[in-house]
Design a protein around this motif. Structure first.
Motif, PDB file in Angstrom:
ATOM      1  N   ILE A  28      13.582   1.921 -16.414  1.00 32.78           N
ATOM      2  CA  ILE A  28      13.940   1.870 -14.998  1.00 32.78           C
ATOM      3  C   ILE A  28      15.155   2.759 -14.762  1.00 32.78           C
ATOM      4  CG2 ILE A  28      14.737   0.381 -13.104  1.00 32.78           C
ATOM      5  CD1 ILE A  28      13.237  -1.917 -14.438  1.00 32.78           C
ATOM      6  N   GLU A  29      15.039   3.622 -13.740  1.00 32.22           N
ATOM      7  CA  GLU A  29      16.196   4.456 -13.400  1.00 32.22           C
ATOM      8  C   GLU A  29      16.317   4.540 -11.878  1.00 32.22           C
ATOM      9  OE1 GLU A  29      15.411   8.376 -14.922  1.00 32.22           O
ATOM     10  OE2 GLU A  29      13.364   8.359 -14.163  1.00 32.22           O
ATOM     11  N   PRO A  30      17.550   4.592 -11.365  1.00 29.75           N
ATOM     12  CA  PRO A  30      17.732   4.715  -9.925  1.00 29.75           C
ATOM     13  C   PRO A  30      17.126   6.028  -9.433  1.00 29.75           C
ATOM     14  CG  PRO A  30      19.792   4.161 -11.016  1.00 29.75           C
ATOM     15  CD  PRO A  30      18.827   4.523 -12.090  1.00 29.75           C
ATOM     16  N   THR A  31      16.641   6.021  -8.188  1.00 32.05           N
ATOM     17  CA  THR A  31      16.060   7.253  -7.635  1.00 32.05           C
ATOM     18  C   THR A  31      16.235   7.285  -6.122  1.00 32.05           C
ATOM     19  OG1 THR A  31      14.067   8.613  -7.515  1.00 32.05           O
ATOM     20  CG2 THR A  31      13.755   6.251  -7.338  1.00 32.05           C
ATOM     21  N   ASP A  32      16.156   8.486  -5.557  1.00 32.69           N
ATOM     22  CA  ASP A  32      16.139   8.623  -4.111  1.00 32.69           C
ATOM     23  C   ASP A  32      14.746   9.029  -3.624  1.00 32.69           C
ATOM     24  OD1 ASP A  32      18.759   7.909  -3.590  1.00 32.69           O
ATOM     25  OD2 ASP A  32      19.482   9.921  -4.139  1.00 32.69           O
ATOM     26  N   ASP A  33      13.798   9.135  -4.580  1.00 33.45           N
ATOM     27  CA  ASP A  33      12.433   9.491  -4.178  1.00 33.45           C
ATOM     28  C   ASP A  33      11.869   8.396  -3.271  1.00 33.45           C
ATOM     29  OD1 ASP A  33      12.690  11.698  -5.719  1.00 33.45           O
ATOM     30  OD2 ASP A  33      11.504  10.931  -7.411  1.00 33.45           O
ATOM     31  N   PRO A  34      10.915   8.777  -2.388  1.00 30.75           N
ATOM     32  CA  PRO A  34      10.366   7.775  -1.478  1.00 30.75           C
ATOM     33  C   PRO A  34       9.356   6.845  -2.169  1.00 30.75           C
ATOM     34  CG  PRO A  34       9.280   9.880  -1.127  1.00 30.75           C
ATOM     35  CD  PRO A  34      10.355  10.124  -2.164  1.00 30.75           C
ATOM     36  N   VAL A  35       9.182   5.647  -1.612  1.00 31.10           N
ATOM     37  CA  VAL A  35       8.096   4.763  -2.033  1.00 31.10           C
ATOM     38  C   VAL A  35       6.825   5.283  -1.382  1.00 31.10           C
ATOM     39  CG1 VAL A  35       7.186   2.415  -1.932  1.00 31.10           C
ATOM     40  CG2 VAL A  35       9.648   2.784  -2.211  1.00 31.10           C
ATOM     41  N   MET A  36       5.830   5.551  -2.200  1.00 31.30           N
ATOM     42  CA  MET A  36       4.597   6.128  -1.648  1.00 31.30           C
ATOM     43  C   MET A  36       3.822   5.081  -0.844  1.00 31.30           C
ATOM     44  SD  MET A  36       3.374   8.290  -4.980  1.00 31.30           S
ATOM     45  CE  MET A  36       2.100   9.315  -4.274  1.00 31.30           C
ATOM     46  N   THR A  37       2.915   5.540   0.021  1.00 28.64           N
ATOM     47  CA  THR A  37       2.022   4.596   0.704  1.00 28.64           C
ATOM     48  C   THR A  37       0.823   4.352  -0.218  1.00 28.64           C
ATOM     49  OG1 THR A  37       0.670   6.308   1.695  1.00 28.64           O
ATOM     50  CG2 THR A  37       2.621   5.580   2.950  1.00 28.64           C
ATOM     51  N   VAL A  38       0.034   3.331   0.129  1.00 24.87           N
ATOM     52  CA  VAL A  38      -1.170   3.036  -0.665  1.00 24.87           C
ATOM     53  C   VAL A  38      -2.125   4.237  -0.617  1.00 24.87           C
ATOM     54  CG1 VAL A  38      -3.201   1.558  -0.830  1.00 24.87           C
ATOM     55  CG2 VAL A  38      -0.957   0.545  -0.396  1.00 24.87           C
ATOM     56  N   TRP A  39      -2.271   4.823   0.575  1.00 25.99           N
ATOM     57  CA  TRP A  39      -3.156   6.004   0.682  1.00 25.99           C
ATOM     58  C   TRP A  39      -2.645   7.141  -0.208  1.00 25.99           C
ATOM     59  CZ3 TRP A  39      -7.449   4.379   1.772  1.00 25.99           C
ATOM     60  CH2 TRP A  39      -7.857   3.815   2.982  1.00 25.99           C
ATOM     61  N   ASP A  40      -1.309   7.337  -0.222  1.00 28.87           N
ATOM     62  CA  ASP A  40      -0.752   8.397  -1.079  1.00 28.87           C
ATOM     63  C   ASP A  40      -1.154   8.164  -2.532  1.00 28.87           C
ATOM     64  OD1 ASP A  40       0.492   9.577   1.058  1.00 28.87           O
ATOM     65  OD2 ASP A  40       2.421   8.572   0.725  1.00 28.87           O
ATOM     66  N   LEU A  41      -1.018   6.893  -2.941  1.00 28.92           N
ATOM     67  CA  LEU A  41      -1.361   6.570  -4.342  1.00 28.92           C
ATOM     68  C   LEU A  41      -2.819   6.872  -4.630  1.00 28.92           C
ATOM     69  CD1 LEU A  41       0.493   3.142  -4.739  1.00 28.92           C
ATOM     70  CD2 LEU A  41       1.029   5.244  -5.986  1.00 28.92           C
ATOM     71  N   MET A  42      -3.686   6.526  -3.670  1.00 26.75           N
ATOM     72  CA  MET A  42      -5.121   6.739  -3.884  1.00 26.75           C
ATOM     73  C   MET A  42      -5.448   8.240  -3.871  1.00 26.75           C
ATOM     74  SD  MET A  42      -6.508   3.822  -4.431  1.00 26.75           S
ATOM     75  CE  MET A  42      -5.089   2.919  -4.996  1.00 26.75           C
TER      76      MET A  42
END
Lengths: 430, 571, 129
Positions: free
Chosen positions: C105-119
Motif C-alpha cells: 500500500i502506498e499513498p497516491t494522488d491518482d483518481p479512483v476509477m469508475t466501474v466502467w473504467d475498470l471494465m
C-alpha cells in the motif's frame, strides 16, 4: 393490493414473510424485509431492450435477433461455457442443464466462487446439518464462523437464531449464547458472547486446537493459536460441551482463505466429534437466494452440484479443472453465456479479461459490470417479483417464489427454451 | 398411446388368477382393453414371460436425502456414467443414480411404478421436482410422520381423530400417498441427540411411547380410509438383538382392514437380528417369519442386502450416526424441524465380513420362510441393502437353492453357525416372483383400484416382457439365465407406450404422481384450526401458506379421494 | 510494508447490488478499511487515497479508518475493485484467493476509477444509454 407471505429473492435466508403493497402494478410498500431485500423490491433501474454490440457500438435489437445471435454463437462454439444461475429459479436451471448437455458445454454456477470448498469438504467427510427451524427451536449455542450475517444475511438472527422465538426457550436472547470467529470485529462480532479474533489464515489452526481440546488433548495446544489465547479456546470448548444443541454457521471467511476445503473439512469434523458428546449441526451461509437450488438441480440431473463439463459426452466433474475460474484462467472457452449472476463484478480480473475477449452473452434484467464484457444482453423478468418458480433456501428447504406484478419481459426459462430449441435446430437435432 | 396389440405373451398375472397362459393383450388410450381394431400396432412377444409392470413399494429415488446422497458422493456418480443416446439424457451414478438414471434403469428392469419410501413433508416440493424428471415411472410418496409435532401432540392428548385430521391435512398439502413412520419417537428424540430404545420407552419430549404412536397412526390411517396401510420402519434398526423389538411391534398391530394388511413393515431384514452385540450377532429370521405367518394383517418387504458398495440413506438419523461410528466414513445428517430426521453414509457390504454375510442370508431367509409370498415383497430398500439393479440376482437366489449354495460357499466361513439359510430348500416359482415384485405390491399399496398390478381390461397398460421362455428354463439350475432374463426387458410398456426396449429408453413423459386427499369434515379441517395455525406459525421456519405443494408441481397427477370416518355424527 | 487484504459482504455493497453502475456502489466497493496506526505509518489520514498492489494487479482506493481490524490487516467490500487485485490461480480447487491477499500500500494522488473504467481497461465496452 396487499400480498402477504412473499418469499424474498435476495439472499439464502429466503425469508418468506414479506408483505408487499402493490399499486398500479408497482411495488410501493415493503414490510418485514431487510435493507437488502427492500432495495431490490424498490429498485427501478433495468435494461429496457435487448442490446447487441455492432461495429463497436451498443444498439437495441429485438428479442428474436438477440436469441438468434445467441444460438448462433453457442452452437458454433467448440468450448462453450454456461455460467451463473443463482439468481434464477429451478425450472429455468433445468433448461440450462439440458442446453449444456445439447451443446456439450461446461456449466458452472456462482457456487464455484462461494461455497465450492464447502461442497468439496462435504464430499470428503459428509455434512451433519438440519433445517433452520431446528436451530430456531433448539440451539442454545450458535457459532458464526467467518461470516457476518448482520450485513450479509440481515434477518438470519431474528428469524432462525439468537432473536427467534424457539420452542425450547423461555427467553430466546438470554438463553442462547453466540460465538463469533472472524478476522475483524464485524457487526455480528459486536453482539457475540465470545468473539474470537483470529489472524488471517488461522482458521485451520483454531479448528484443530478445538478438536484436540474436545478429544481431551488440550495438553498439545500451545498458549496462543493464530493470535487467540488458549484460555479463550477453552471457554469456547466448555460452551460447546455444555450446550444441548450447538449450531455452527460458516461463511466465505472460511471457504475463501488458504486451506479452503480443508478448513471446512476441519470444521465439519469438529462438529462430528461434538456429536459424540451432545447435539451439533453445521451449515453454510449460502449467498444468493437460489444458489443452493442450482446445486440441487444439477445434482439430480447430472450427478454433481457444480462445475459439470459435458464436452466428453458424459457428465464430467473435476473441480480445479472444470471450475469456471480455472477454465477462464486457462483461456479455454470460446463463447460464454452468463445468466442471473455478475462475474464482471465478482471474478478476478484475469478471468473476466478472457470473457471480454470472446463472444459473451448475458441474460439479466439489469445493466451491470458484466454488460461491458458482452456482445449481447437480453433483459428478462425478475424472479420472485415478476415470475413464480422454485428456490432452495440455504438449508435445502424448497420454497415457491411468487409473482406479484405483471411484466412484458420474457422469463429466463422462456428465453432459454427458445435458445435451446434453436441450438437443436442448428445442430440438426431439431 | 394409440392402439397396440401385444401378441403371444406368456402371461403371469396373479391378481387376475392367470398363471402362465399364452395371451394377446390389447391396449388403447393407456389402458388394457378387450379389443383393438386391425389398425393397432402389433408387437410380438414371442412367447416371452409377460408380467404387469414392476412396482417397487419401498425405494429411495427422489428428494432431499437421495439428492444429498448424490451431492456428497462424486465417487458414486463416476461409477455409473452414460452418454446422451437417442431419447436418453446423460446419466450419472451407480447406487444413487441421477433421476434419469434411475428411471432408465428401472424401466430396463420392467418397473413402471415407484414408491419413494420417505418424504419429509417440509421438503416435499423437492421430491415432486425429482418425480417430474423420473419420466418412465409413476410416483408415490410415503410421507414421514414419525416426529410430527402436531400428530404426536394429538396422540398425547388421546385425540385420535385430531391426529387423523393432521395427517389428512399434511398428506394432501404435500401431495403424498401414505403414512410413513421411521423409528417413531426416535427421530424426534434425535433432535437433541437422543433415541428411543424400543417401543415401550417414553419419548423425551412427548409423554408417549412408540407403541402409542404406531397404534394411533394405524387407527388414524384406517379412519381416513387411505389406500395403503401405515408403512413402518421399526425402531432399533440395525442393532443386534433387535428382533424382540420387531416381534413386539408386530404383536401390537390389530387387524382392521379386510382388503389389505393393517401394517406394512419395511426392510425387515434390518430388524431381524439376534445376539447381544456384534460378536454373537446372528439371524432371527425364523421367529420373525413365524410371526408374519401367524399374522395376516402384516406385510413385510425383505430389505435384502447384496454384496458391494452402496449408499445408505434413511430418515432414521440416530441409526445413521451409530453406523457412522462403526464405519468412520463420511456422514451426513439432516434433521427436519417438527417432523423427522435423516442420515446418509456410504457402505461396502463385504463377503469377508461376518455381519454382512449374516445380513445377506437373513433377507433371503425371510422371503423363503414367510409362507405366503403376498406377505413378503421383494425389495432391497434401494439403495440401502443394495442398488435396485441387483433385483435380478435376488430373484435368482430365491428361485435356486443351487445358486444360494454356490454363493454361500463364498461368504464368511462362520456364517453357517449363525444362520438357517443352508437348511432351507424352498425354491420360489415364477408365480411367487410375480407376486413379490408387482401383484403383492399393488395389493399392499391398495392401488389395484386405480389399475395397477394386473393385466385385465380396465387396468393401466403397464407391462413388462422379459426375454425368458419359462418352459425352456429350469430356474433351479439355470440361474444365470434367470438373472440375464430379468436384467433387461424385451419391452417395457408404460401407459400403453413402449418406453424401453432391450435396455434403452425410447421416449419420455406420461409419468403420473398419485396422491391422496381424504375428504375431511370442516370441523376437522386444519386449514381453519386456530391452535394448529398458531403452533405452525410460531415454530416452523416457513409460513403455513407457503407450505402446501402447489399444483404446478403436479403437471400430471391422479388424486385418490377417500371418504373418512371423522364426522362427529359417527360417534 | 506488506499488508493482508480481506474482502467480504457489507450492507452498502449489498444494497447497491442491483445498481452496480451507480456512484453509491462505486463508493461502497472502493473503500479500503484500515487501522489508524497503519494510516499513521503511511503518513496519511482517513479519506486519503492509496494505491494497493498485489501480485495480480493494482487499484486506487479511498481509505477509511477502523479499529475493528488488527494492525496490518485491511478490508474491502467484494466487488470489481477487490477483483482488480485478485489472481485467477485456484490451487486446483476452483476457488481463487479472495481472502488474505498480500498487498503493498502506498499513498497516491491518482483518481479512483469508475466501474466502467475498470471494465474498459480489460477490454469491455461501457453501456451508457
Amino acid at each position: 393490493m396487499i400480498i402477504e407471505d412473499v418469499p424474498c429473492p435476495f439472499c439464502g435466508c429466503l425469508c418468506d414473510d414479506i408483505t408487499l403493497t402493490i399499486k398500479n402494478n408497482r411495488i410501493v410498500g415493503v414490510e418485514n424485509c431487510c435493507v437488502l431485500g427492500n432495495a431490490k423490491y424498490l429498485s427501478k433501474q433495468r435494461l429496457k431492450h435487448p442490446i447487441m454490440r455492432k461495429e463497436g457500438k451498443w444498439v437495441e435489437v429485438s428479442f428474436d435477433e438477440a436469441i438468434e445471435e445467441t444460438a448462433r454463437i453457442l452452437s458454433g462454439a467448440t468450448r462453450p461455457l454456461l455460467y451463473g444461475w443463482s439468481g434464477t429459479y429451478n425450472e429455468a436451471q433445468v433448461t440450462a442443464v439440458h442446453l449444456a448437455e445439447e451443446l456439450g458445454a461446461l456449466i458452472d454456477s456462482t457456487t464455484s466462487v462461494c461455497h465450492n470448498p464447502s461442497i468439496l469438504a462435504i464430499q470428503e467427510v459428509g455434512h451433519p446439518g438440519c433445517t433452520l427451524g431446528q436451530v430456531k427451536n433448539r440451539a442454545d449455542l450458535v457459532i458464526y464462523w467467518g461470516c457476518n450475517p448482520i450485513e450479509a444475511h440481515p434477518r438470519h438472527l431474528s428469524r432462525y437464531t439468537t432473536y427467534a422465538d424457539g420452542y425450547f426457550f423461555e427467553n430466546t436472547v438470554s438463553d442462547r449464547k453466540v460465538v463469533v470467529v472472524d478476522v475483524r470485529e464485524s457487526e455480528t462480532a459486536k453482539i457475540a458472547d465470545e468473539f474470537i479474533q483470529v489472524k488471517p489464515g488461522g482458521d485451520y489452526l483454531i479448528l484443530s486446537a478445538l478438536r484436540a481440546m474436545v478429544r481431551g488433548r488440550g495438553d498439545v495446544v500451545p498458549a496462543t493459536v493464530a493470535g487467540v489465547k488458549k484460555e479463550q479456546l477453552q471457554r469456547v470448548v466448555d460452551l460447546c460441551q455444555k450446550a444441548r444443541y450447538g449450531a455452527v454457521f460458516f461463511g466465505l471467511g472460511v471457504s475463501m482463505t488458504r486451506g479452503k476445503y480443508k478448513n471446512i473439512r476441519n470444521a465439519i469434523e469438529l462438529v462430528s466429534e461434538l456429536n459424540r458428546k451432545t447435539k451439533f449441526t453445521i451449515s453454510a451461509m449460502r449467498g444468493h437466494y437460489n444458489v443452493y437450488g442450482f446445486n440441487e438441480v444439477l445434482t439430480w440431473m447430472a450427478g454433481y452440484p457444480f462445475a459439470v463439463d459435458f464436452s466428453r459426452g458424459i457428465a464430467f466433474y473435476n473441480p480445479g479443472e472444470t471450475t469456471v475460474i480455472d477454465v477462464l484462467a486457462r483461456k479455454e472457452p470460446d463463447a460464454c453465456l452468463v445468466v442471473a449472476s455478475d462475474p464482471g463484478a465478482h471474478f478476478p480480473k484475469t478471468c473476466i479479461e478472457h470473457m471480454a475477449a470472446i463472444p459473451t452473452i448475458q441474460i439479466d434484467p439489469c445493466v451491470n459490470p458484466t454488460t461491458a464484457l458482452c456482445q449481447v444482453q437480453i433483459p428478462v423478468a425478475i424472479t420472485g417479483i415478476e415470475v413464480a418458480g422454485t428456490a432452495y433456501r440455504m438449508d435445502g428447504v424448497p420454497i415457491r417464489m411468487k409473482k406479484v406484478v405483471e411484466t412484458e419481459f420474457p422469463t429466463d426459462k422462456q428465453i432459454l427454451d427458445r435458445i435451446c430449441e434453436r441450438v437443436r435446430e442448428l445442430n440438426g437435432n431439431g | 398411446m394409440g392402439e397396440i396389440l401385444l401378441k403371444n405373451a406368456w402371461v403371469i398375472d396373479p391378481i387376475s388368477g392367470i398363471n402362465g397362459e399364452m395371451m394377446d393383450i390389447a391396449m388403447d388410450g393407456g389402458r388394457i382393453v378387450e379389443y383393438v381394431s386391425d389398425k393397432a400396432d402389433v408387437i410380438d412377444a414371442e412367447g416371452f414371460l409377460t408380467l404387469p409392470g414392476g412396482i417397487d413399494s419401498h425405494t429411495h429415488t427422489s428428494g432431499t436425502k437421495v439428492n444429498f446422497g448424490r451431492y456428497m458422493s462424486p465417487e458414486d456418480m463416476r461409477a455409473g456414467r452414460t452418454p446422451k443416446k437417442g431419447a436418453m439424457h446423460v446419466t450419472s451414478g451407480y447406487s444413487v443414480p441421477t433421476t434419469y438414471g434411475n428411471s432408465y434403469k428401472y424401466s430396463a428392469l420392467g418397473y413402471t411404478s415407484l414408491v419413494e419410501g420417505a418424504m419429509a413433508p417440509l421438503e416435499a416440493r423437492h421430491t415432486h421436482e425429482e418425480f417430474a424428471f423420473t419420466p418412465l415411472q409413476d410416483s408415490f410418496a410415503n410421507v414421514l410422520f414419525d416426529g410430527n409435532w402436531g400428530m404426536l401432540g394429538a396422540i398425547e392428548e388421546g385425540d385420535i381423530k385430531r391426529a387423523a385430521a393432521i395427517i389428512a391435512w399434511t398428506i394432501s398439502a404435500v401431495k403424498g400417498f401414505a403414512v410413513k413412520l421411521t423409528n417413531p419417537g426416535g427421530t424426534e428424540a434425535w433432535g437433541f441427540g437422543k433415541n428411543v430404545s424400543c417401543i415401550n420407552q417414553t419419548m423425551p419430549r412427548f409423554d408417549i411411547t412408540p407403541t402409542e404412536i404406531i397404534r394411533s397412526a394405524i387407527e388414524a390411517n384406517e379412519l381416513l380410509h387411505l389406500p395403503h396401510s401405515v408403512h413402518l420402519h421399526c425402531n432399533n434398526l440395525g442393532t443386534p438383538g433387535n428382533y424382540t423389538c420387531t416381534l413386539g411391534t408386530f404383536d401390537i398391530v390389530p387387524d382392521l382392514n379386510d382388503t389389505r394388511q393393517t401394517l406394512y413393515a419395511t426392510h425387515v431384514q434390518f430388524h431381524s437380528y439376534g445376539g447381544s452385540g456384534w460378536s454373537d450377532f446372528c439371524s432371527k429370521s425364523e421367529p420373525i417369519a413365524q410371526k408374519v405367518n401367524m399374522r395376516p394383517q402384516i406385510v413385510i418387504d425383505m430389505g435384502q442386502v447384496m454384496f458391494g458398495r452402496t449408499t445408505t440413506m434413511t430418515a432414521d438419523g440416530p441409526m445413521e450416526f451409530n453406523l457412522y461410528r462403526l464405519h468412520h466414513d463420511k456422514w451426513s445428517n439432516h434433521d427436519v424441524e417438527l417432523e423427522t430426521g435423516s442420515g446418509i453414509i456410504p457402505v461396502n457390504y463385504r463377503k469377508k465380513n461376518l455381519v454382512n454375510s449374516i445380513m445377506w442370508a437373513i433377507g433371503l431367509e425371510l422371503a423363503l420362510l414367510v409362507e405366503n409370498p403376498w406377505q413378503c415383497l421383494l425389495a432391497t430398500d434401494n439403495p440401502n441393502g443394495a442398488p435396485f439393479v441387483k433385483y435380478p440376482e435376488v430373484i435368482a437366489l430365491l428361485m435356486s437353492k443351487k445358486y444360494r449354495d454356490a454363493e454361500f460357499a463364498t461368504v464368511h466361513q462362520d456364517t453357517g453357525k449363525r444362520v438357517p439359510l443352508p437348511a432351507i430348500d424352498r425354491e420360489l416359482t415364477w408365480h411367487d416372483i410375480a407376486v413379490m415384485t408387482r401383484a403383492g405390491q399393488a395389493r399392499a399399496l391398495g392401488i389395484t383400484g386405480v389399475g395397477k398390478g394386473y393385466l385385465l381390461p380396465g387396468a393401466e397398460a403397464d407391462i413388462a416382457v422379459y426375454p425368458i421362455r419359462v418352459d425352456d428354463i429350469d430356474p433351479a439350475q439355470q440361474y444365470e439365465e434367470v438373472i440375464k432374463g430379468f436384467s433387461q426387458t424385451e419391452y417395457t410398456i408404460k401407459r400403453g407406450r413402449v418406453v424401453s426396449r432391450r435396455g434403452d429408453a425410447l421416449v419420455h413423459g406420461e409419468n403420473t404422481t398419485f396422491w391422496v386427499k381424504p375428504n375431511v369434515p370442516s370441523e376437522y379441517d386444519m386449514t381453519h384450526d386456530e391452535r394448529f395455525k398458531e403452533h405452525f406459525e410460531r415454530y416452523y421456519s416457513i409460513r403455513m401458506s407457503n407450505y402446501p405443494v402447489q399444483e404446478e408441481y403436479l403437471h400430471r397427477n391422479y388424486c385418490i379421494r377417500t371418504e373418512t370416518d371423522l364426522s362427529t355424527t359417527h360417534d | 510494508m506488506t499488508y493482508t487484504l480481506n474482502s467480504g459482504r457489507v450492507i452498502p455493497q449489498g444494497a447497491f447490488v442491483e445498481h452496480k453502475i451507480s456512484q453509491g456502489y462505486r463508493e461502497a466497493t472502493s473503500v479500503l478499511f484500515i487501522h489508524p496506526m497503519d494510516l499513521f505509518q503511511l503518513g496519511i489520514e482517513s479519506g486519503d487515497k492509496v494505491r494497493v498492489t498485489s501480485a495480480a494487479g493494482s487499484v486506487v482506493l479511498r481509505t477509511e479508518e477502523t479499529e475493528t481490524l488488527r494492525e496490518g490487516c485491511v478490508f474491502i467490500a467484494l466487488g470489481p475493485y477487490a477483483n482488480a487485485i485478485t489472481g485467477g490461480y485456484s490451487h486446483g480447487t476452483g476457488m481463487p484467493d479472495y481472502k488474505a491477499i498480500p498487498v503493498e500500500i502506498e499513498p497516491t494522488d491518482d483518481p479512483v476509477m469508475t466501474v466502467w473504467d475498470l471494465m474498459e481497461e480489460i477490454g469491455g465496452l461501457r453501456y451508457d444509454n
